[in-house]
Motif scaffolding. Structure first.
Motif, PDB file in Angstrom:
ATOM      1  N   GLY A  63     -11.018   0.115  -3.310  1.00  0.00           N
ATOM      2  CA  GLY A  63      -9.461   0.515  -2.755  1.00  0.00           C
ATOM      3  C   GLY A  63      -8.665   1.221  -3.932  1.00  0.00           C
ATOM      4  O   GLY A  63      -8.291   2.054  -3.321  1.00  0.00           O
ATOM      5  N   VAL A  96       0.039   7.715   8.714  1.00  0.00           N
ATOM      6  CA  VAL A  96       1.126   7.089   9.191  1.00  0.00           C
ATOM      7  C   VAL A  96       0.010   5.300   8.930  1.00  0.00           C
ATOM      8  O   VAL A  96      -0.766   5.841   9.335  1.00  0.00           O
ATOM      9  N   GLN A  97       1.394   5.050   8.342  1.00  0.00           N
ATOM     10  CA  GLN A  97       0.077   3.668   7.944  1.00  0.00           C
ATOM     11  C   GLN A  97      -0.253   2.477   8.797  1.00  0.00           C
ATOM     12  O   GLN A  97       1.056   2.484   9.741  1.00  0.00           O
ATOM     13  N   LEU A  98      -1.413   1.941   8.903  1.00  0.00           N
ATOM     14  CA  LEU A  98      -1.890   1.508   9.801  1.00  0.00           C
ATOM     15  C   LEU A  98      -1.811  -0.014   9.308  1.00  0.00           C
ATOM     16  O   LEU A  98      -2.556  -0.157   7.642  1.00  0.00           O
ATOM     17  N   LYS A 131       1.264   4.123  -2.828  1.00  0.00           N
ATOM     18  CA  LYS A 131       1.108   5.760  -2.485  1.00  0.00           C
ATOM     19  C   LYS A 131       1.649   6.631  -2.775  1.00  0.00           C
ATOM     20  O   LYS A 131       1.748   7.399  -3.709  1.00  0.00           O
ATOM     21  N   TYR A 143       0.729  -1.070  -0.152  1.00  0.00           N
ATOM     22  CA  TYR A 143       0.308   0.002   0.240  1.00  0.00           C
ATOM     23  C   TYR A 143       0.313   0.971   0.247  1.00  0.00           C
ATOM     24  O   TYR A 143       0.502   2.177  -0.927  1.00  0.00           O
ATOM     25  N   PRO A 200     -10.757  -6.837  -6.579  1.00  0.00           N
ATOM     26  CA  PRO A 200      -9.817  -5.799  -6.487  1.00  0.00           C
ATOM     27  C   PRO A 200     -10.771  -5.010  -7.812  1.00  0.00           C
ATOM     28  O   PRO A 200     -11.888  -5.328  -7.744  1.00  0.00           O
ATOM     29  N   GLY A 201     -10.703  -3.651  -7.438  1.00  0.00           N
ATOM     30  CA  GLY A 201     -10.723  -2.992  -8.262  1.00  0.00           C
ATOM     31  C   GLY A 201     -11.587  -1.981  -7.790  1.00  0.00           C
ATOM     32  O   GLY A 201     -12.773  -1.462  -9.201  1.00  0.00           O
ATOM     33  N   ASP A 211      -4.996  11.941   6.157  1.00  0.00           N
ATOM     34  CA  ASP A 211      -5.861  10.307   6.070  1.00  0.00           C
ATOM     35  C   ASP A 211      -6.965  10.681   6.175  1.00  0.00           C
ATOM     36  O   ASP A 211      -8.416   9.837   6.550  1.00  0.00           O
TER      37      ASP A 211
HETATM   38  N1  LIG Z   1      -2.988   4.852   7.040  1.00  0.00           N
HETATM   39  C1  LIG Z   1      -4.381   4.533   6.279  1.00  0.00           C
HETATM   40  N2  LIG Z   1      -4.290   3.259   6.795  1.00  0.00           N
HETATM   41  C2  LIG Z   1      -4.793   1.838   6.321  1.00  0.00           C
HETATM   42  C3  LIG Z   1      -5.627   2.726   5.070  1.00  0.00           C
HETATM   43  C4  LIG Z   1      -5.996   3.933   5.560  1.00  0.00           C
HETATM   44  O1  LIG Z   1      -6.256   4.429   4.228  1.00  0.00           O
HETATM   45  N3  LIG Z   1      -4.863   5.033   5.853  1.00  0.00           N
HETATM   46  N4  LIG Z   1      -6.617   2.265   4.807  1.00  0.00           N
HETATM   47  C5  LIG Z   1      -6.099   0.369   4.833  1.00  0.00           C
HETATM   48  C6  LIG Z   1      -5.050   0.289   3.797  1.00  0.00           C
HETATM   49  N5  LIG Z   1      -4.988   0.896   1.995  1.00  0.00           N
HETATM   50  C7  LIG Z   1      -4.656   2.325   2.521  1.00  0.00           C
HETATM   51  O2  LIG Z   1      -4.058   2.180   3.550  1.00  0.00           O
HETATM   52  C8  LIG Z   1      -5.546   0.714   0.871  1.00  0.00           C
HETATM   53  C9  LIG Z   1      -6.062  -0.949   0.981  1.00  0.00           C
HETATM   54  C10 LIG Z   1      -6.241  -1.722  -0.187  1.00  0.00           C
HETATM   55  C11 LIG Z   1      -5.995  -0.652  -1.432  1.00  0.00           C
HETATM   56  C12 LIG Z   1      -6.198  -1.200  -2.984  1.00  0.00           C
HETATM   57  O3  LIG Z   1      -6.239  -0.588  -3.901  1.00  0.00           O
HETATM   58  N6  LIG Z   1      -6.486  -2.495  -3.176  1.00  0.00           N
HETATM   59  C13 LIG Z   1      -6.646  -3.006  -4.246  1.00  0.00           C
HETATM   60  C14 LIG Z   1      -6.319  -4.817  -4.049  1.00  0.00           C
HETATM   61  C15 LIG Z   1      -5.195  -4.387  -3.574  1.00  0.00           C
HETATM   62  C16 LIG Z   1      -4.680  -5.899  -3.235  1.00  0.00           C
HETATM   63  O4  LIG Z   1      -3.718  -6.986  -4.718  1.00  0.00           O
HETATM   64  O5  LIG Z   1      -3.584  -6.536  -3.008  1.00  0.00           O
HETATM   65  C17 LIG Z   1      -8.635  -3.300  -4.546  1.00  0.00           C
HETATM   66  O6  LIG Z   1      -9.355  -3.376  -4.014  1.00  0.00           O
HETATM   67  O7  LIG Z   1      -8.778  -3.325  -5.772  1.00  0.00           O
HETATM   68  C18 LIG Z   1      -6.050   0.376  -1.128  1.00  0.00           C
HETATM   69  C19 LIG Z   1      -5.309   1.462   0.205  1.00  0.00           C
HETATM   70  C20 LIG Z   1      -5.721   0.070   6.085  1.00  0.00           C
HETATM   71  N7  LIG Z   1      -4.983   0.652   6.083  1.00  0.00           N
END
Ligand SMILES: Nc1nc2c(c(=O)[nH]1)N[C@@H](CN(C=O)c1ccc(C(=O)N[C@@H](CCC(=O)O)C(=O)O)cc1)CN2
Length: 284
Positions: A264, A96-98, A53, A49, A260-261, A120
Motif C-alpha cells: 500500500g 484520477v482516483q479510481l 497522496k 487515499y 497494512p504496511g 498512474d
Molecule cells: N488512480 C488510482 N486509483 C487507485 C489506485 C491507484 O494506484 N491509482 N490504487 C488503489 C488505491 N490506492 C491508491 O490510490 C491505495 C490503496 C491503499 C494504500 C495504502 O497505503 N494502504 C495502507 C492501509 C490504508 C488503510 O489503513 O486503509 C497499507 O496497505 O498499509 C495506498 C494507496 C485504488 N485506486
C-alpha cells in the motif's frame, strides 16, 4: 522457518528521502514538480487515499492540487477538467482516483490524460510502452512490488519462477510484464486456472492480486518463497487484511509483505517517483 518481513513503510521512507533530495535539486534549477489529484464522489476509502497522496506531495516538496467534485459531475465535465490540466504547465502528473462513479467511463477518462502526465501508468500508451520495453510510466502498485523485490536483492530474476495471481489491467498484467522484463519466468493465474496450488507451489515468487481473502494459504507455498500481497480486504472483524493467509504463510515463506504496511505505502511512493520523473523530463 518464519519469513522475514518486507517493510513497505521503511522502504517508502528511504525512497521518499531520495525523491525529496532530487526535488530540491530540480527546484534549484527552477522547476517544482506538480501533481493534480482528481476525486469524483465521496467514496470514503478514496478520500483517505487522495488525502494521503497530497500529504506525501507536501512532504517531498511538490506542488499539488486536489480537485474534488461531487458524484453529479458529468463525464464531459470531467474530460474538460482533464484537458485543462493537460495544458497546465505547473502540473506534471495527473491522477484520477479510481473507482469513478458508474456513469463515468473510466477508460475514456484515463485515455484523456496526456501520456506525458500519466503518472498512474494506466494509459494505453503507458501499458504499450511496458509491453514493448520502451520508456513510459509504470503502474505504481506493480512498480512498488518490483522495488520491494529489489530491496531484498532480487533485481535480476533470471532463473526465478514468478507466479502472479490476478490479471487486472492495473496490477496483474503490468506485474507480469515487469517480472518478465526482469528476466523471471512468469505464470499468470486467474479464476480460470485449474489447479492454482499446483502452480504456486512451483514459485520462487508469488504475487497475490485478486482482492479476496485467503487466496494463498501455507500449503500452497514452496518453503523459502517470496510472497508479495497486493490485496486490500476486510476480515470478519473489519480489520484490514490482504489476499494471503499471513499467519500461516509466514511460517513457510522466506520473505513476506504485511498488510497494512506492505505494498500500500509503496503505491503512493511510486506515484511520487513517477511525478518527479515527469518533471525531470522537462529539465534533462
Ligand atoms: N488512480 C488510482 N486509483 C487507485 C489506485 C491507484 O494506484 N491509482 N490504487 C488503489 C488505491 N490506492 C491508491 O490510490 C491505495 C490503496 C491503499 C494504500 C495504502 O497505503 N494502504 C495502507 C492501509 C490504508 C488503510 O489503513 O486503509 C497499507 O496497505 O498499509 C495506498 C494507496 C485504488 N485506486
Amino acid at each position: 522457518m518464519t519469513a522475514q518481513l518486507i517493510d513497505g513503510n521503511a522502504l517508502s521512507r528511504q525512497l521518499r528521502q531520495q525523491v525529496r533530495e532530487r526535488t530540491t535539486a530540480l527546484k534549484e534549477r527552477g522547476l517544482t514538480p506538480g501533481l493534480a489529484v482528481v476525486l469524483v464522489g465521496d467514496n470514503p476509502a478514496s478520500q483517505v487515499y487522495v488525502r494521503n497522496k497530497v500529504k506525501a506531495c507536501e512532504e517531498v516538496g511538490f506542488h499539488s492540487v486536489l480537485e474534488r467534485y461531487d458524484a453529479t459531475l458529468t463525464e464531459a465535465e470531467l474530460l474538460a477538467r482533464i484537458e485543462a490540466l493537460n495544458q497546465d504547465p505547473a502540473i506534471h502528473g495527473i491522477l484520477v482516483q479510481l473507482p469513478l462513479p458508474a456513469h463515468i467511463d473510466d477508460k475514456k477518462v484515463i485515455e484523456a490524460i496526456s501520456p506525458a502526465k500519466d503518472v498512474d501508468g494506466f494509459h494505453v500508451a503507458s501499458a504499450g510502452a511496458l509491453l514493448v520495453g520502451e520508456a513510459g510510466f509504470k503502474a505504481c502498485t506493480p512498480y512498488g512490488c518490483m522495488k520491494m523485490l529489489e530491496s531484498i536483492g532480487l533485481k535480476d530474476l533470471r532463473g526465478k519462477h514468478a507466479v502472479v495471481i490476478g490479471r487486472s489491467n492495473i496490477v496483474g498484467k503490468p506485474m507480469a510484464l515487469m517480472l518478465l522484463a526482469a528476466n523471471a519466468t512468469v505464470t499468470v493465474c486467474h479464476s480460470g486456472t485449474a489447479d492454482l496450488a499446483a502452480m504456486t507451489r512451483q514459485a520462487d515468487i508469488v504475487v497475490a492480486a485478486v482482492g479476496k481473502r485467503n487466496v494463498l494459504t501455507a500449503d500452497m507455498v514452496k518453503p523459502g518463497a517470496v510472497v508479495i500481497d497486493v490485496g486490500m480486504n476486510r476480515n470478519a472483524e473489519g480489520k484490514l487484511c490482504g489476499d494471503v493467509d499471513f499467519e500461516g504463510v509466514r511460517e513457510v515463506a522466506g520473505w513476506i509483505t504485511p498488510v497494512p504496511g506492505g505494498v500500500g505505502p509503496m503505491t503512493i511512493t511510486m506515484l511520487l517517483v513517477n511525478t518527479l520523473e515527469a518533471a525531470e523530463r522537462l529539465r534533462p
